[in-house]
Design a protein around this motif. Structure first.
Motif, PDB file in Angstrom:
ATOM      1  N   ASN A   1       0.825  -0.870  -0.153  1.00 50.17           N
ATOM      2  CA  ASN A   1       0.162   0.217   0.266  1.00 50.17           C
ATOM      3  C   ASN A   1       1.053   1.075  -0.130  1.00 50.17           C
ATOM      4  OD1 ASN A   1      -2.337  -1.429   0.178  1.00 50.17           O
ATOM      5  ND2 ASN A   1      -2.276  -1.392   2.332  1.00 50.17           N
ATOM      6  N   LEU A   2       1.926   1.327   0.858  1.00 48.17           N
ATOM      7  CA  LEU A   2       2.842   2.960   0.794  1.00 48.17           C
ATOM      8  C   LEU A   2       3.403   2.562  -0.640  1.00 48.17           C
ATOM      9  CD1 LEU A   2       4.348   4.525   2.365  1.00 48.17           C
ATOM     10  CD2 LEU A   2       6.216   2.587   3.422  1.00 48.17           C
ATOM     11  N   LYS A   3       4.144   1.085  -1.137  1.00 46.57           N
ATOM     12  CA  LYS A   3       4.801   1.989  -2.613  1.00 46.57           C
ATOM     13  C   LYS A   3       3.273   2.407  -3.477  1.00 46.57           C
ATOM     14  CE  LYS A   3       9.024   0.168  -1.547  1.00 46.57           C
ATOM     15  NZ  LYS A   3      10.104   1.261  -1.697  1.00 46.57           N
ATOM     16  N   ASP A   4       2.918   1.773  -3.083  1.00 45.62           N
ATOM     17  CA  ASP A   4       1.179   2.726  -4.117  1.00 45.62           C
ATOM     18  C   ASP A   4       0.592   3.480  -3.646  1.00 45.62           C
ATOM     19  OD1 ASP A   4      -0.641   1.507  -6.434  1.00 45.62           O
ATOM     20  OD2 ASP A   4      -2.496   1.988  -4.775  1.00 45.62           O
ATOM     21  N   MET A   5       0.968   4.211  -2.616  1.00 44.94           N
ATOM     22  CA  MET A   5       1.008   5.552  -3.078  1.00 44.94           C
ATOM     23  C   MET A   5       1.994   6.311  -3.206  1.00 44.94           C
ATOM     24  SD  MET A   5      -2.045   7.618  -2.003  1.00 44.94           S
ATOM     25  CE  MET A   5      -1.739   9.227  -1.553  1.00 44.94           C
ATOM     26  N   GLU A   6       3.126   5.450  -3.249  1.00 44.89           N
ATOM     27  CA  GLU A   6       4.269   6.629  -3.066  1.00 44.89           C
ATOM     28  C   GLU A   6       4.198   6.607  -4.937  1.00 44.89           C
ATOM     29  OE1 GLU A   6       7.886   4.525  -1.608  1.00 44.89           O
ATOM     30  OE2 GLU A   6       7.470   5.368   0.057  1.00 44.89           O
ATOM     31  N   ARG A   7       3.557   5.639  -6.091  1.00 44.55           N
ATOM     32  CA  ARG A   7       3.908   5.536  -7.840  1.00 44.55           C
ATOM     33  C   ARG A   7       2.678   6.412  -7.958  1.00 44.55           C
ATOM     34  NH1 ARG A   7       0.384   3.407 -10.193  1.00 44.55           N
ATOM     35  NH2 ARG A   7      -0.720   2.270  -9.033  1.00 44.55           N
ATOM     36  N   LYS A   8       1.703   6.025  -7.229  1.00 44.70           N
ATOM     37  CA  LYS A   8       0.228   7.266  -7.349  1.00 44.70           C
ATOM     38  C   LYS A   8       0.365   8.947  -6.977  1.00 44.70           C
ATOM     39  CE  LYS A   8      -3.522   4.096  -6.529  1.00 44.70           C
ATOM     40  NZ  LYS A   8      -4.346   3.843  -5.407  1.00 44.70           N
ATOM     41  N   THR A   9       1.318   9.068  -5.936  1.00 46.78           N
ATOM     42  CA  THR A   9       1.689  10.476  -5.548  1.00 46.78           C
ATOM     43  C   THR A   9       2.755  11.309  -7.049  1.00 46.78           C
ATOM     44  OG1 THR A   9       1.546  10.137  -3.112  1.00 46.78           O
ATOM     45  CG2 THR A   9       2.594  12.008  -4.345  1.00 46.78           C
ATOM     46  N   LYS A  10       3.352  10.046  -7.535  1.00 44.51           N
ATOM     47  CA  LYS A  10       4.280  10.292  -8.706  1.00 44.51           C
ATOM     48  C   LYS A  10       3.829  10.621  -9.757  1.00 44.51           C
ATOM     49  CE  LYS A  10       8.795   8.641 -10.561  1.00 44.51           C
ATOM     50  NZ  LYS A  10       9.921   7.836 -11.058  1.00 44.51           N
ATOM     51  N   GLU A  11       2.825  10.209 -10.101  1.00 46.50           N
ATOM     52  CA  GLU A  11       2.256  10.161 -10.809  1.00 46.50           C
ATOM     53  C   GLU A  11       1.121  11.375 -11.171  1.00 46.50           C
ATOM     54  OE1 GLU A  11       0.371   6.554 -11.768  1.00 46.50           O
ATOM     55  OE2 GLU A  11       1.829   5.892 -13.024  1.00 46.50           O
ATOM     56  N   ALA A  12       0.930  11.689  -9.613  1.00 43.30           N
ATOM     57  CA  ALA A  12      -0.080  12.816  -9.576  1.00 43.30           C
ATOM     58  C   ALA A  12       0.290  14.480 -10.150  1.00 43.30           C
ATOM     59  CB  ALA A  12      -0.622  12.596  -8.605  1.00 43.30           C
ATOM     60  N   ARG A  13       2.058  14.084  -9.740  1.00 46.58           N
ATOM     61  CA  ARG A  13       3.171  15.351 -10.220  1.00 46.58           C
ATOM     62  C   ARG A  13       2.828  16.780  -8.623  1.00 46.58           C
ATOM     63  NH1 ARG A  13       2.826  15.910 -16.674  1.00 46.58           N
ATOM     64  NH2 ARG A  13       3.397  13.610 -17.038  1.00 46.58           N
ATOM     65  N   LEU A  14       2.150  16.465  -7.445  1.00 46.41           N
ATOM     66  CA  LEU A  14       1.835  17.316  -7.099  1.00 46.41           C
ATOM     67  C   LEU A  14       3.161  18.091  -6.281  1.00 46.41           C
ATOM     68  CD1 LEU A  14       0.085  14.603  -4.023  1.00 46.41           C
ATOM     69  CD2 LEU A  14      -0.800  16.614  -5.491  1.00 46.41           C
ATOM     70  N   PRO A  15       2.635  19.087  -6.154  1.00 45.55           N
ATOM     71  CA  PRO A  15       3.934  20.538  -5.827  1.00 45.55           C
ATOM     72  C   PRO A  15       5.091  20.253  -4.905  1.00 45.55           C
ATOM     73  CG  PRO A  15       1.958  21.022  -5.559  1.00 45.55           C
ATOM     74  CD  PRO A  15       1.540  20.287  -6.920  1.00 45.55           C
ATOM     75  N   ILE A  16       5.686  20.383  -4.159  1.00 48.19           N
ATOM     76  CA  ILE A  16       5.568  20.200  -2.712  1.00 48.19           C
ATOM     77  C   ILE A  16       5.178  20.567  -1.445  1.00 48.19           C
ATOM     78  CG2 ILE A  16       8.013  20.798  -1.056  1.00 48.19           C
ATOM     79  CD1 ILE A  16       9.695  21.201  -3.870  1.00 48.19           C
ATOM     80  N   THR A  17       4.781  21.757  -1.840  1.00 47.63           N
ATOM     81  CA  THR A  17       3.761  22.156  -0.430  1.00 47.63           C
ATOM     82  C   THR A  17       1.942  21.869  -0.857  1.00 47.63           C
ATOM     83  OG1 THR A  17       4.096  24.060  -0.203  1.00 47.63           O
ATOM     84  CG2 THR A  17       2.168  23.904   0.685  1.00 47.63           C
ATOM     85  N   HIS A  18       1.592  20.110  -0.492  1.00 39.43           N
ATOM     86  CA  HIS A  18       0.716  19.901  -1.101  1.00 39.43           C
ATOM     87  C   HIS A  18      -0.372  18.647   1.185  1.00 39.43           C
ATOM     88  CE1 HIS A  18       3.375  16.520  -1.802  1.00 39.43           C
ATOM     89  NE2 HIS A  18       2.377  15.804  -0.701  1.00 39.43           N
ATOM     90  N   ASN A  19       0.286  19.761   1.999  1.00 39.71           N
ATOM     91  CA  ASN A  19      -0.401  18.838   2.704  1.00 39.71           C
ATOM     92  C   ASN A  19      -1.101  19.605   3.530  1.00 39.71           C
ATOM     93  OD1 ASN A  19      -0.711  17.404   5.245  1.00 39.71           O
ATOM     94  ND2 ASN A  19       1.095  17.560   5.689  1.00 39.71           N
ATOM     95  N   LEU A  20      -2.403  19.433   3.297  1.00 36.99           N
ATOM     96  CA  LEU A  20      -3.585  19.659   3.980  1.00 36.99           C
ATOM     97  C   LEU A  20      -3.269  20.273   5.298  1.00 36.99           C
ATOM     98  CD1 LEU A  20      -6.816  19.717   1.958  1.00 36.99           C
ATOM     99  CD2 LEU A  20      -5.567  20.729   2.099  1.00 36.99           C
ATOM    100  N   GLN A  21      -2.549  19.267   5.903  1.00 34.36           N
ATOM    101  CA  GLN A  21      -2.844  19.837   7.593  1.00 34.36           C
ATOM    102  C   GLN A  21      -1.694  21.450   7.553  1.00 34.36           C
ATOM    103  OE1 GLN A  21      -1.061  15.910   9.514  1.00 34.36           O
ATOM    104  NE2 GLN A  21      -3.154  15.346   9.840  1.00 34.36           N
ATOM    105  N   GLU A  22      -1.569  21.539   6.961  1.00 39.17           N
ATOM    106  CA  GLU A  22      -0.195  22.813   7.070  1.00 39.17           C
ATOM    107  C   GLU A  22      -1.024  24.131   6.481  1.00 39.17           C
ATOM    108  OE1 GLU A  22       3.333  22.094   5.127  1.00 39.17           O
ATOM    109  OE2 GLU A  22       3.686  20.648   6.586  1.00 39.17           O
ATOM    110  N   TYR A  23      -2.492  23.664   5.766  1.00 32.22           N
ATOM    111  CA  TYR A  23      -2.556  24.824   5.114  1.00 32.22           C
ATOM    112  C   TYR A  23      -3.987  25.793   6.171  1.00 32.22           C
ATOM    113  CZ  TYR A  23      -6.320  27.117   2.205  1.00 32.22           C
ATOM    114  OH  TYR A  23      -6.909  28.164   1.316  1.00 32.22           O
ATOM    115  N   ASP A  24      -3.917  26.777   6.485  1.00 31.34           N
ATOM    116  CA  ASP A  24      -4.226  27.850   7.769  1.00 31.34           C
ATOM    117  C   ASP A  24      -5.927  29.240   7.069  1.00 31.34           C
ATOM    118  OD1 ASP A  24      -4.560  29.644   9.603  1.00 31.34           O
ATOM    119  OD2 ASP A  24      -2.399  29.950  10.033  1.00 31.34           O
ATOM    120  N   CYS A  25      -6.671  28.849   7.572  1.00 28.07           N
ATOM    121  CA  CYS A  25      -7.632  29.146   6.736  1.00 28.07           C
ATOM    122  C   CYS A  25      -7.687  30.336   7.635  1.00 28.07           C
ATOM    123  CB  CYS A  25      -9.244  27.891   7.684  1.00 28.07           C
ATOM    124  SG  CYS A  25      -9.174  26.652   6.552  1.00 28.07           S
ATOM    125  N   SER A  26      -6.796  30.386   8.451  1.00 27.66           N
ATOM    126  CA  SER A  26      -7.087  32.040   8.809  1.00 27.66           C
ATOM    127  C   SER A  26      -6.693  33.183   8.038  1.00 27.66           C
ATOM    128  CB  SER A  26      -6.260  32.258  10.525  1.00 27.66           C
ATOM    129  OG  SER A  26      -5.075  32.034  10.974  1.00 27.66           O
TER     130      SER A  26
END
Length: 251
Positions: A53-78
């Motif tokens: 599952n970890l390897k599959d997620m790594e592959r999908k994330t690579k194919e998604a080509r997400l930018p470096i900043t993509h962790n919603l936990q760090e998104y500050d709505c305020s």
């Protein structure tokens, strides 16, 4: 030692990499804990499944080509007007994705439109959806070269099967008429089968200026806006607010 080597060989043959690398330590722990054979087998399979599952997620994330900043936990709505925490939590439920709704994230440069859309893309990936993040120029390059480039055609086929496609900075580049037509067919192909998240600093009314063809623009908007929420964001540019410098402050 022979048993370990034999098990490792079997694991390589069966492509059970995680079990093969950890079987000895798992067996030692199982012996110390006094667990049953069935529990031992369950532990082995759990480790292999987690590894895959970890390897599959790594592959999908690579194919998604997400930018470096993509962790919603760090998104500050305020720091953003138009995205209260309650609304973000509702978006994270992904009911809009199941309903094939589109999102247009509209606002000035630097306020986190790409961050938000990439975060939702990553969140969708973690929840089992096929999701991809592409800048507008990447989409247009793919459409221009898919007939002569195997990687471009592979990406085109990949996006055909997507649950979610993020198009970042739409209408930031001028589009020739023939390219606008190709973009329309791309949107039309995915219409009502795939959800889009589109980030832009131009209102939909301004898109015709970039495309240069009001008929094609209307056709594109007709499909995107059919089932769509427009998220209007505002605030101070994160990049300007947190601008870096190479110089030390001098009194």
């Amino acid at each position: 030692m022979k048993s370990k080597e034999k098990i490792s060989g079997h694991c390589r043959q069966l492509r059970l990499g995680a079990i093969g690398s950890q079987v000895e330590s798992i067996a030692d722990n199982a012996s110390a804990e006094g667990i049953s054979y069935l529990e031992f087998a369950e532990k082995l399979l759990d480790i292999e499944i987690q590894h895959r599952n970890l390897k599959d997620m790594e592959r999908k994330t690579k194919e998604a080509r997400l930018p470096i900043t993509h962790n919603l936990q760090e998104y500050d709505c305020s720091l953003v007007e138009g995205m209260p925490a309650s609304r973000l939590e509702q978006l994270k439920e992904l009911t809009w994705l199941d309903q094939k709704f589109n999102l247009i994230v509209l606002g000035p440069n630097g306020i986190g439109k790409s961050f938000l859309s990439a975060g939702l893309c990553h969140h969708a990936l973690k929840n089992g959806y096929r999701a991809y993040f592409r800048a507008m120029d990447e989409i247009m390059t793919m459409l221009r070269t898919r007939d002569i480039s195997k990687p471009a055609m592979a990406d085109y086929k990949r996006l055909q099967k997507a649950h979610l496609v993020v198009i970042d900075d739409i209408m930031m580049i001028d589009i020739a008429r023939n390219e606008a037509n190709a973009f329309f067919h791309f949107i039309n192909m995915l219409h009502e089968k795939t959800s889009f998240i589109i980030t832009t600093n131009k209102s939909p009314k301004e898109w015709a200026e970039t495309i240069g063809d009001e008929v094609i623009t209307t056709a594109i908007l007709d499909r995107i806006l059919y089932r769509c929420e427009i998220l209007k964001l505002n605030g101070e540019s994160f990049r300007l607010k947190n601008r870096k410098t190479i110089f030390s402050s001098i009194d």
